[in-house]
Scaffold this motif. Structure first.
Motif, PDB file in Angstrom:
ATOM      1  N   LEU B  52       0.682  -1.536   0.036  1.00  0.00           N
ATOM      2  CA  LEU B  52       0.447  -0.243  -0.053  1.00  0.00           C
ATOM      3  C   LEU B  52       0.980   1.403  -0.201  1.00  0.00           C
ATOM      4  N   LEU B  53       1.137   1.436   0.830  1.00  0.00           N
ATOM      5  CA  LEU B  53       3.356   2.412   1.446  1.00  0.00           C
ATOM      6  C   LEU B  53       3.288   2.625  -0.108  1.00  0.00           C
ATOM      7  N   ARG B  54       4.163   1.684  -0.671  1.00  0.00           N
ATOM      8  CA  ARG B  54       5.106   1.893  -2.027  1.00  0.00           C
ATOM      9  C   ARG B  54       4.191   2.219  -3.323  1.00  0.00           C
ATOM     10  N   LEU B  55       2.968   1.680  -3.442  1.00  0.00           N
ATOM     11  CA  LEU B  55       2.113   2.304  -4.222  1.00  0.00           C
ATOM     12  C   LEU B  55       1.726   4.046  -4.872  1.00  0.00           C
ATOM     13  N   ASN B  56       1.150   4.282  -3.367  1.00  0.00           N
ATOM     14  CA  ASN B  56       1.172   5.153  -2.779  1.00  0.00           C
ATOM     15  C   ASN B  56       2.221   6.479  -3.279  1.00  0.00           C
ATOM     16  N   TYR B  57       3.246   6.083  -2.447  1.00  0.00           N
ATOM     17  CA  TYR B  57       4.452   6.402  -2.496  1.00  0.00           C
ATOM     18  C   TYR B  57       5.300   6.973  -4.088  1.00  0.00           C
ATOM     19  N   MET B  58       4.708   6.025  -5.307  1.00  0.00           N
ATOM     20  CA  MET B  58       5.340   6.459  -6.535  1.00  0.00           C
ATOM     21  C   MET B  58       4.546   6.724  -7.115  1.00  0.00           C
ATOM     22  N   LYS B  59       2.884   6.881  -6.754  1.00  0.00           N
ATOM     23  CA  LYS B  59       2.164   7.683  -6.689  1.00  0.00           C
ATOM     24  C   LYS B  59       2.463   9.471  -7.147  1.00  0.00           C
ATOM     25  N   VAL B  60       2.806   9.428  -5.673  1.00  0.00           N
ATOM     26  CA  VAL B  60       3.003  11.158  -5.668  1.00  0.00           C
ATOM     27  C   VAL B  60       4.639  10.919  -5.936  1.00  0.00           C
ATOM     28  N   HIS B  62       5.834  10.297  -8.741  1.00  0.00           N
ATOM     29  CA  HIS B  62       5.567  10.144 -10.412  1.00  0.00           C
ATOM     30  C   HIS B  62       4.420  11.212 -11.057  1.00  0.00           C
ATOM     31  N   ARG B  63       3.781  12.127  -9.636  1.00  0.00           N
ATOM     32  CA  ARG B  63       2.493  12.719  -9.844  1.00  0.00           C
ATOM     33  C   ARG B  63       1.338  11.905 -10.590  1.00  0.00           C
ATOM     34  N   ARG B  64       1.470  10.746  -9.943  1.00  0.00           N
ATOM     35  CA  ARG B  64       0.223  10.318 -11.181  1.00  0.00           C
ATOM     36  C   ARG B  64      -1.292  11.418 -11.267  1.00  0.00           C
ATOM     37  N   THR B  65      -2.586  10.852 -11.611  1.00  0.00           N
ATOM     38  CA  THR B  65      -3.977  11.209 -11.023  1.00  0.00           C
ATOM     39  C   THR B  65      -4.216  11.072 -10.276  1.00  0.00           C
ATOM     40  N   ASP B  66      -4.432  12.591  -9.072  1.00  0.00           N
ATOM     41  CA  ASP B  66      -5.358  12.555  -7.872  1.00  0.00           C
ATOM     42  C   ASP B  66      -4.676  11.805  -6.705  1.00  0.00           C
ATOM     43  N   TRP B  67      -2.859  12.630  -7.350  1.00  0.00           N
ATOM     44  CA  TRP B  67      -1.901  12.289  -6.244  1.00  0.00           C
ATOM     45  C   TRP B  67      -1.872  12.457  -4.604  1.00  0.00           C
ATOM     46  N   PRO B  68      -1.884  13.651  -4.734  1.00  0.00           N
ATOM     47  CA  PRO B  68      -2.862  14.248  -3.570  1.00  0.00           C
ATOM     48  C   PRO B  68      -2.702  13.783  -2.208  1.00  0.00           C
ATOM     49  N   PHE B  69      -3.643  13.132  -2.613  1.00  0.00           N
ATOM     50  CA  PHE B  69      -5.379  11.647  -1.845  1.00  0.00           C
ATOM     51  C   PHE B  69      -4.049  10.761  -1.221  1.00  0.00           C
ATOM     52  N   LEU B  72      -2.193  12.122   1.696  1.00  0.00           N
ATOM     53  CA  LEU B  72      -3.381  12.011   2.520  1.00  0.00           C
ATOM     54  C   LEU B  72      -2.894  10.477   3.078  1.00  0.00           C
ATOM     55  N   LEU B  73      -3.333   9.082   2.225  1.00  0.00           N
ATOM     56  CA  LEU B  73      -3.069   8.403   2.862  1.00  0.00           C
ATOM     57  C   LEU B  73      -1.893   8.065   3.637  1.00  0.00           C
ATOM     58  N   ILE B  74      -0.624   8.377   3.003  1.00  0.00           N
ATOM     59  CA  ILE B  74       0.363   7.716   4.013  1.00  0.00           C
ATOM     60  C   ILE B  74       0.473   8.933   5.531  1.00  0.00           C
ATOM     61  N   VAL B  75       0.317   9.940   4.994  1.00  0.00           N
ATOM     62  CA  VAL B  75       0.434  10.004   6.280  1.00  0.00           C
ATOM     63  C   VAL B  75      -1.097   9.999   7.143  1.00  0.00           C
ATOM     64  N   GLY B  76      -1.681   9.945   7.402  1.00  0.00           N
ATOM     65  CA  GLY B  76      -3.181   8.940   7.428  1.00  0.00           C
ATOM     66  C   GLY B  76      -2.413   7.321   8.188  1.00  0.00           C
ATOM     67  N   PHE B  77      -2.040   6.604   7.514  1.00  0.00           N
ATOM     68  CA  PHE B  77      -2.021   5.482   7.867  1.00  0.00           C
ATOM     69  C   PHE B  77      -0.405   5.823   9.326  1.00  0.00           C
ATOM     70  N   PHE B  78       0.679   6.528   8.817  1.00  0.00           N
ATOM     71  CA  PHE B  78       1.728   7.052  10.041  1.00  0.00           C
ATOM     72  C   PHE B  78       0.773   7.188  11.715  1.00  0.00           C
ATOM     73  N   THR B  79       0.066   8.226  11.047  1.00  0.00           N
ATOM     74  CA  THR B  79      -1.319   8.936  12.119  1.00  0.00           C
ATOM     75  C   THR B  79      -1.582   7.638  13.239  1.00  0.00           C
ATOM     76  N   MET B  80      -2.547   6.980  12.234  1.00  0.00           N
ATOM     77  CA  MET B  80      -2.613   5.545  13.511  1.00  0.00           C
ATOM     78  C   MET B  80      -1.797   5.124  14.105  1.00  0.00           C
ATOM     79  N   ALA B  81      -1.140   4.439  13.007  1.00  0.00           N
ATOM     80  CA  ALA B  81       0.485   3.484  12.891  1.00  0.00           C
ATOM     81  C   ALA B  81       0.609   4.081  14.801  1.00  0.00           C
ATOM     82  N   LEU B  82       1.141   5.005  14.782  1.00  0.00           N
ATOM     83  CA  LEU B  82       2.249   5.734  15.625  1.00  0.00           C
ATOM     84  C   LEU B  82       1.170   6.022  16.683  1.00  0.00           C
TER      85      LEU B  82
END
Lengths: 394, 211
Positions: B52-60, B62-69, B72-82
Motif C-alpha cells: 500500500l505504501l509503496r504504490l502510493n509513494y510511487m503515485k506521489v 510520478h505525480r499520477r492522477t489525484d496524487w495529493p490523495f 493524505l493516505l500516507i500521512v493517515g497511515f503513519f498517524t494511526m500507526a504511531l
C-alpha cells in the motif's frame, strides 16, 4: 414487651432453620466429555430440594475438583441457581489425569449463610475419542457425494462425452474481456472481502487464474484490488503464472494487484475510486460479499461497465441480480473455473455434483412425503397407515 | 517441484482438517495447522501494508492522477500507526479518538450511500417490463406493505385473511423465500465439496498457473 416477642419469634425461626440442614445437590455425576479431543470432563447434577423449599434460599452452586478424593480441592465453576438440572464442562482438565469432583450448594436462611458439599465423585479422567458418532450421517453423505464426483471424473478421464448445461454468466466472460480490449480500458476483478481461508475466495482466485490467462491473450489490462494481504499475495502469484502461461510475462504488472485495506467500507471507497478514475469496461465481483455488494455494483453500473457477479451469499444475490448484467448464483461460482477451463476432468466433477443434487432432491421429496403421511395418515385398500404410530413419531 | 510442494501442502492440511471434523483426536493437529495459518496471516499484513505504501509513494513521486490523495493516505497511515504504537489502542487514547472521530464516521458515510443505491437499483429491477420483473414488483409490494404497520391497519374486518398483506407477506417470506434460499445453500454446499475435492486431489490447479 413487643420487641421481646419479636426477638423470641426470630430465635425460634433461626433455631428451626438451624435444626434443618441445607440439602446437597442430587444425582451428581462426572464423566469424560463424549466425542471430544480430550481435556474436558462433564459434571452434572440435579437441583438441591431446597430450591423448591421455603426455609432456605439457594444462592448458587460451586464445582470443586481435586486429584485425589481427600486431596486439596480447587474451584472450577460457579453456577447460578434456577434450573431443575445442571451441567458444566470442565475444560481445564488434563487428558489422562484422574480427578474427583464435589458440588457445593450455597444457601441462606434468615441472614445466615451456609453450604453443603456432596461426597466426591470419581475418579474420572478426560480422554480423546476416535469418532464423532453424531456426525456419522454427514460422513455417509460426504462419502456418497465424493464417490459421485470421483466416478464422473474417472468417466471424463476415460473420454466419455459429458453434457454440461450452459451458464450465461460464464459465456459472457469472453465477451466482457473482448469488450474491454476493444475499448482500450482495463478489466476490474474484485475477489470479495473475505480472506483466503474462505472457500468462496478460493473459488474466486481459481476463476481469476482463468480470466487472467484470457486477459493476457487479449492484451487487456487487469486490476485486482484486494481487501486482505494474503489474498493479494495469492492473486499476484496466480496472475503472474497465468501471464507466463499465456506467453506474455512482459504484460504482467505486479502493482495492478494491490492491497487497499481490511476495513469493509474503506475497501468499498477504494474500489469505487478506482472505478471512477480508471473507468474499467468490465467488472467482475466474485467471492464473499456483504453490504458492500450493491455499492460496488451500482457504481460499476454508473460508469457503464459490463458486470459479472457471483457469490454464494443468498442475502447479497438479489442486489447483484438487480445491478449486474450476469450473476453466478451459488454453485455456479464454484463451477466457474471448471466451466471456463473446459477440461474434461473438471467438468466431470460438475456432473458428479449434479448427481449429488439429484440424490438430495430425492431425499427432500421422500422426507416431505413421509412427514405428510405422518401428519395426516393415509388409507390404502381399507388399511389405515399412520407413520406417526408406525415409527412412534411424537 | 514448484507445483508439487504446494499441492502436497494443500492435500495434507486439507485432509487433516476434514478428518478432524469426524475424528476428535485430531483436533490438536488441526488447531496447530490453523495457528500456522494465523502466523502466515500476521506476516502477510506487513506485506499488504508495504504494498500500500509503496504504490502510493510511487503515485506521489510520478505525480499520477489525484496524487495529493496518496499523500493524505500516507500521512493517515503513519498517524494511526504511531498513535496505536505509542499510546495504545484502549479507550481514551489518541488512537481511539482518531478511530471514533475519523475512521468510524467515514465508514458510516460509505454505508449510508447504500440507501441511495438501493433506491436506484430497485427502480431498475422493479420496472414491470417482463413477466418476471412484474412478479418481482408484486411480491416486493406485498412484502413491503406487510412489513409496515399501515399494511394491516387499512384492512377492513370483512376482508379475507388470505388476502391481507400480513398473511401474504408471511407466506412469501416463509415458503417462497426460504425455499429459494435453501436451494441456493444446498447447491453452494455441493459446490464447496466439489471444489474442495478438485483442489485436494490436484485436479484444480489454476491457482498454480497450470491448465
Amino acid at each position: 414487651m413487643r420487641s421481646a416477642l419479636v426477638a423470641i419469634g426470630w430465635c425460634i425461626l433461626v433455631g428451626a432453620a438451624a435444626a434443618q440442614t441445607l440439602h446437597t445437590a442430587a444425582s451428581v455425576s462426572a464423566a469424560d466429555t463424549p466425542e471430544d479431543a480430550g481435556g474436558s470432563i462433564d459434571v452434572a447434577w440435579e437441583a438441591s430440594p431446597d430450591e423448591a423449599g421455603e426455609v432456605f434460599e439457594v444462592l448458587g452452586y460451586e464445582v470443586w475438583r481435586a486429584t485425589s478424593a481427600t486431596g486439596e480441592y480447587r474451584k472450577v465453576a460457579d453456577v447460578e441457581p434456577g434450573k431443575k438440572s445442571y451441567q458444566i464442562t470442565d475444560a481445564t482438565a488434563e487428558t489422562g489425569v484422574d480427578y474427583y469432583y464435589k458440588v457445593k450448594v450455597l444457601g441462606e436462611a434468615f441472614g445466615e449463610k451456609m453450604d453443603a458439599d456432596t461426597a466426591p465423585r470419581g475418579p474420572v479422567s478426560a480422554s480423546p475419542q476416535w469418532f464423532r458418532a453424531g456426525r456419522l450421517n454427514m460422513l455417509i453423505a460426504s462419502i456418497i457425494l465424493a464417490t459421485f464426483i470421483l466416478l464422473y471424473i474417472s468417466k471424463a478421464r476415460a473420454g466419455q462425452k459429458l453434457f454440461i448445461r450452459r451458464i450465461a454468466g460464464l459465456e459472457a466472460v469472453q465477451e466482457a474481456v473482448g469488450r474491454a480490449t476493444e475499448m482500450g480500458k482495463p478489466v476490474l476483478f474484485v475477489p470479495g472481502i473475505a480472506d483466503i481461508d474462505d472457500i468462496q475466495t478460493i473459488a474466486s482466485v481459481t476463476i481469476l487464474g482463468r480470466v487472467a490467462t484470457m486477459i493476457a491473450e487479449y492484451d487487456a489490462e487487469l486490476l485486482v484490488p484486494c481487501a486482505r494481504s494474503l489474498v493479494m499475495a495469492t492473486a499476484q502469484e496466480v496472475v503472474k503464472e497465468a501471464y507466463l502461461e499465456a506467453g506474455r510475462p512482459d504484460a504482467y504488472h505486479r502493482e495492478n494487484i494491490r492491497y487497499l485495506t481490511d476495513d469493509q467500507f474503506g475497501y468499498v471507497a477504494g474500489v469505487d475510486g478506482i472505478m471512477l478514475r480508471e473507468k474499467p469496461a468490465a467488472n467482475f465481483y466474485l467471492g464473499t460479499f456483504y453490504a458492500e455488494s450493491l455499492i460496488l455494483a451500482e457504481t460499476g453500473h454508473s460508469i457503464g461497465a459490463i458486470q459479472i457477479a457471483g457469490t454464494a451469499m443468498p442475502s447479497q444475490l438479489p442486489f447483484f441480480i438487480a445491478a449486474c448484467d450476469y450473476t453466478l448464483i451459488g454453485e455456479e461460482l464454484f463451477a466457474a473455473s471448471a466451466y471456463l477451463s473446459r477440461e474434461p476432468r473438471l467438468l466431470g466433477s460438475l456432473l458428479g455434483q449434479d448427481w449429488g443434487k439429484v440424490l438430495i432432491l430425492a431425499f427432500i421429496i421422500l422426507g416431505a412425503v413421509t412427514a405428510f403421511v405422518a401428519q395426516f395418515g393415509v388409507e390404502i385398500g381399507g388399511y389405515s397407515i399412520n407413520l406417526a404410530q408406525l415409527f412412534e413419531v411424537k | 517441484m514448484r507445483r508439487e510442494i504446494p499441492m502436497i501442502v494443500a492435500f495434507v492440511a486439507g485432509v487433516i482438517i476434514i478428518l478432524e471434523f469426524f475424528v476428535p483426536a485430531l483436533t490438536p493437529v488441526s488447531s496447530r495447522i490453523q495457528n500456522w495459518y494465523l502466523v502466515v496471516v500476521a506476516f502477510a499484513i506487513l506485506v499488504g501494508a508495504f504494498n500500500l505504501l509503496r504504490l502510493n509513494y510511487m503515485k506521489v513521486r510520478h505525480r499520477r492522477t489525484d496524487w495529493p490523495f496518496a499523500i493524505l493516505l500516507i500521512v493517515g497511515f503513519f498517524t494511526m500507526a504511531l498513535a496505536g504504537l505509542i499510546g495504545g489502542i484502549d479507550e481514551g487514547t489518541a488512537f481511539d479518538w482518531l478511530f471514533n472521530y475519523f475512521v468510524y464516521p467515514m465508514s458510516s458515510t460509505m454505508f449510508a450511500l447504500l440507501a441511495f443505491f438501493v433506491a436506484s437499483a430497485a427502480y431498475r429491477a422493479f420496472r414491470a417490463r417482463t413477466v418476471d420483473s412484474t412478479l418481482l414488483l408484486a411480491a416486493a409490494f406485498i412484502v413491503m406493505l406487510g412489513q409496515v404497520p399501515i399494511g394491516s391497519i387499512w384492512v377492513p374486518s370483512w376482508w379475507p385473511f388470505f388476502l391481507s398483506p400480513d398473511w401474504l407477506k408471511d407466506r412469501i417470506m416463509d415458503i417462497g423465500n426460504t425455499a429459494g434460499q435453501r436451494a441456493i445453500l444446498i447447491g453452494a454446499s455441493l459446490g464447496v465439496v466439489s471444489t474442495s475435492l478438485r483442489i485436494l486431489l490436484g485436479i484444480e490447479r489454476s491457482y498454480l498457473g497450470e491448465e
